[in-house]
Design an enzyme around this catalytic site. Structure first.
Site, PDB file in Angstrom:
ATOM      1  N   ASP A  10      36.375  45.155  17.352  1.00  0.00           N
ATOM      2  CA  ASP A  10      35.459  44.431  18.234  1.00  0.00           C
ATOM      3  C   ASP A  10      36.220  43.350  19.005  1.00  0.00           C
ATOM      4  OD1 ASP A  10      32.677  43.948  19.053  1.00  0.00           O
ATOM      5  OD2 ASP A  10      33.024  41.993  18.090  1.00  0.00           O
ATOM      6  N   LYS A  46      36.858  42.977  23.151  1.00  0.00           N
ATOM      7  CA  LYS A  46      36.630  41.765  23.941  1.00  0.00           C
ATOM      8  C   LYS A  46      37.893  41.361  24.701  1.00  0.00           C
ATOM      9  CE  LYS A  46      33.011  40.009  20.889  1.00  0.00           C
ATOM     10  NZ  LYS A  46      32.786  39.235  19.669  1.00  0.00           N
TER      11      LYS A  46
END
Ligand code: ASP
Ligand code: MG
Length: 824
Positions: free
Chosen positions: A680, A684
């Site tokens: 994750d 980003k």
């Protein structure tokens, strides 16, 4: 002198009458007044019905009489004190007997002439003015009953008599000269008399006219028409969603509006007032403090360039066309002559300058007669084919936009037709009054309300921008978003003239789209009751078909299926705000395509919440890039979970315990490996790097996976934790090593020198991330302009509340952008 006229609803019942009496008492203190009254609400209709029944020999007319008698008696009994009651009741009885006698006569002869009908209808006003005058006197307000038949003279056109103004004005002024100035004259509206003495009426709604005639004769200061609404509205409240009181109108504007069905004022009323320059005020008896509408010589600028919009609900359009009409003079004279001979009232006329067609609108009841009249007049031309068959179109409406300003200001008709076009409303015919106060548009009757609403919005709500939101995903974040919209709605509307309207909504089961907007609180009930089966393709298609300006598609899901549909959304010229990272962190090709589509279609594609939730991370970076700054380094703690874990991991407890504890507190994904694996964070970083201009694929990012290799394939989370315990020592070692150099562990995402890495690092006390607390995120941008001291954005980077506010921030960025505020 002021003339106060109270309509039927102001004298509908004792409570209303008391309100009226308060107004009268108060007004009297400011100078002399006279009062004109309508019949009690509904009485004229009952008299009409009773007389028709009587003429048919139907005994029911007696019941109607009974009802009328009881109603008036009840008012007398409730309003007038005991000592004066019997006198009033007796006087009333005498008048009422007269009515009974006439209707008895009608029922015997089975004949109801217009003359008798006028006589019968006039009783309503006689009863009401008499009873009110008695009531006022009883209350100590000296008042006198005045039967207008004494002072208003007309011809013998029963039903709608024409007033002999000169004679009437003289009678009125003579009467008032000799009457007691201390006493209020309570005058019957609506009725008058012919020179031969018979009763006549001024047409239904005629009491307004009575008041106007008396005012003009006496040179009154003002006419006050007291009714049950606040004034003349910008459009018919029954047909338009949002309407306002028009504070001020010229006589001409009022005339145009009343001609087109604004039923507040009886049209003939305007003439005497206008000639004598007496202002007319329209006021609400039940809300006397509201300003109401003022009609006078002036046309003062209002909130819009136009004053109001009105319509005639049902008309028929007849078109006369044919090659034989070109260059031939006298055709229109023959058409309109024939129509005049048949007593047909023409509402609107247009002729194309090709002279090929003339079309005109009439009421449907006169359409057939109009057609026949023309066919008769052009019998030979029709036979010889010089003129084509008369075209008759039914079920049409006329909508009129009214304003004095049209004479001086260009652009009004432009705005009219542009807004109609944008909303897909077909214009059947148009006419602009040569007075230039009125643009009339003929549309299909089924489009009447839409036309009124469209034009009303275009002219009166031009400052208010409605933004249509189509929300996909109503879980934690979507739900919070709706709450925020609900909370902020009033402020956004008042301070920023922005209406955020929830036009479409979808969860994984159902979707619902409603052009008029869905409630942001009770959307569940409606979605459940009216929703269609969830289908992103259908959702987008219907959204696109609605073709509303200022639409934004908001994705609050984490779904691939939804993000794959973004290109369709952008191609429909609809902006996107998304909290879903999937699209931006998939292939570079897809990322670039979406940016390109947004640019080509002149819409926005915003995703602030993709990184750091509501924190302005993407926006800050974007601004640097746009201003030509070079991004040299991006460093960040981009996972709230990992931030929390390493901020709490202080050697006192084993690492596995810290993770377990974070999970119990709900700070991790249900499977904490989804946080620990760094994917994750990698996504980003990918988004930020791409935003900085780097052409990067996900695979190019070097991600340190914190999940020990053997733990990655295990199904059960419990087993994973057992395994993690075996690695507690490794993590303890890392910690101790850092500690010994006075450093801290920190899971950092970094972009530098065209390389992107995500890994666990040791940071010294002088590092900007050293003092990070709790689950906060932090991002530092080192750029050419900010080399020595980077721009740092820090704060909570997860949670439904902050994410929802980040979404709203994106929505507002779009709503306030110039292309969204383009028109007017
Ligand atoms: N009572 C009459 C009517 O109902 C006149 C009026 O109210 O103005 O038409
Ligand atoms: Mg009325």
């Amino acid at each position: 002198m002021r003339i106060l006229k109270f309509g039927g609803s102001s004298v509908a019942n004792p409570d209303a009458i008391k309100q009226m009496a308060d107004i009268i008492a108060q007004k009297r203190q400011d100078g002399r007044i006279a009062v004109v009254l309508s019949a009690f609400h509904g009485v004229t209709d009952l008299l009409d019905e009773g007389s028709v029944k009587a003429s048919e020999g139907n005994k029911d007319y007696r019941q109607i009489l009974k009802k009328l008698e009881d109603r008036h008696n009840a008012v007398i009994k409730e309003l007038i004190s005991i000592q004066n009651q019997s006198h009033t009741l007796a006087q009333f009885k005498i008048m009422f007997n007269e009515l009974e006698d006439v209707l008895h006569g009608v029922s015997l002869t089975r004949e109801l002439t217009d003359r008798t009908r006028d006589f019968v209808l006039g009783f309503g006003e006689r009863f009401s003015a008499f009873i009110i005058s008695e009531y006022l006197s009883d209350k100590g307000i000296t008042a006198q009953y005045l039967d207008a038949r004494e002072i208003i003279k007309t011809d013998r056109q029963f039903g709608s008599a024409r007033v002999s103004t000169e004679e009437s004005y003289k009678k009125i002024s003579d009467y008032f000269k000799t009457s007691d100035p201390e006493s209020i004259q309570v005058v019957t509206g609506f009725i008058a008399s012919a020179s031969s003495g018979e009763s006549t009426t001024l047409g239904r709604g005629g009491s307004d006219y009575t008041a106007s005639l008396i005012s003009a004769a006496l040179g009154a200061k003002a006419i006050e028409l007291w009714t049950d609404i606040e004034g003349i509205m910008t459009a018919d409240p029954g047909k338009v969603n949002r309407y306002f009181v028009i504070p001020q109108l010229s006589y001409e504007e009022a005339m145009e509006l009343s001609h087109f069905g604004a039923q507040v004022i009886y049209p003939p009323t305007l003439q005497p007032a206008m000639q004598a320059s007496i202002p007319i005020l329209i006021k609400n008896t039940f809300k006397p403090d509201e300003v109401g509408t003022k009609i006078s010589d002036e046309s003062l600028p209002g909130p819009s360039i136009i004053k109001g919009i009105s319509s005639i609900d049902n008309i028929t359009l007849l078109t006369v066309r044919g090659s034989g009409m070109i260059g031939v003079s006298g055709i229109s004279a023959r058409i309109f002559g024939a129509l005049a001979d048949a007593s047909i009232n023409i509402i609107l006329i247009t002729q194309a300058s090709s002279e090929h067609t003339i079309c005109f609108a009439v009421l449907p009841t006169q359409a057939e007669a109009a057609q026949q009249a023309i066919e008769r007049a052009f019998k030979y031309e029709l036979r010889d084919g010089i003129i084509d068959e008369i075209k008759v179109e039914h079920e049409l409406s006329i909508v009129a936009v009214v304003s004095d300003d049209m004479r001086h200001k260009p652009g009004i008709s432009g705005r009219v037709f542009q807004s109609l076009g944008k909303n897909g409303i077909n214009v059947v015919a148009t006419a602009q009054g040569s007075s230039e106060r009125n643009i009339s548009i003929v549309v299909d009757r089924e489009n009447e309300a839409k036309t009124l609403n469209t034009l009303h919005d275009a002219f009166f709500l031009a400052n208010v921008k409605t933004v249509n939101l189509f929300l996909i995903g109503v879980g934690l974040i979507g739900g919070k978003l709706l709450e925020l919209i609900q909370q902020q709605a009033a402020k956004l509307l008042d301070d920023y003239h922005l209406e955020l309207r929830l036009t479409g909504i979808s969860n994984s089961k159902k979707f619902l789209i409603d052009e008029d907007g869905l409630p942001t609180d009770n959307w569940k009930d409606r979605l459940f009751a009216e929703g269609q089966d969830a289908d992103i393709g259908h959702f987008i298609r219907q959204m696109a078909e609605l073709n509303l300006s200022n639409s934004i598609f908001i994705d609050c899901t984490a779904s691939n299926e939804i993000s794959e549909a973004y290109s369709d959304v952008l191609r429909s010229n609809i902006s996107i705000v998304t909290a879903n990272k999937k699209a931006n962190s998939s292939s570079l090709a897809q990322y670039e395509q979406l940016q390109k589509l947004a640019f080509e279609h002149n819409v926005a594609y915003l995703y602030e919440t993709n990184v750091g939730a509501g924190l302005p991370v993407v926006a800050t970076l974007r601004e640097q890039v746009l201003t030509g700054d070079d991004v040299m380094k991006i460093e960040g703690v981009l996972s709230g979970t990992l931030s929390y874990i390493f901020n709490t991991f202080d050697g006192s407890r084993p690492f596995s315990r810290v993770v377990r504890n974070a999970r119990e507190k709900g700070f991790t994904e249900p499977d904490p490996r989804e946080d620990l694996n760094g994917q994750d964070v990698g996504r980003k970083l990918l988004i930020l790097a791409r935003e900085a201009g780097l052409k990067l694929e996900f695979e190019d990012i070097n991600i340190q996976n914190l999940v020990p290799e053997e733990g990655r394939e295990i199904d059960s989370i419990d087993e994973f934790f057992t395994l993690l315990e075996n690695h507690d020592e490794d993590f303890a070692e890392l910690y101790d090593q850092a500690r010994s150099e006075n450093k801290k562990l920190c899971y950092i995402a970094r972009y530098e020198d065209a390389k992107a890495t995500v890994k666990l690092e040791q940071i010294a006390p002088d590092h900007p991330f050293y003092n990070l607390n709790g689950s906060d995120n932090i991002v530092a941008f080192k750029t050419r302009h900010y080399q020595d001291s980077p721009i740092v954005v820090k704060g909570p980077g997860a949670g439904a509340g902050v994410t929802a506010s980040g979404i709203i921030a994106d929505v507002l960025r779009i709503s306030n952008s110039p292309s969204f505020r383009e028109e007017w």
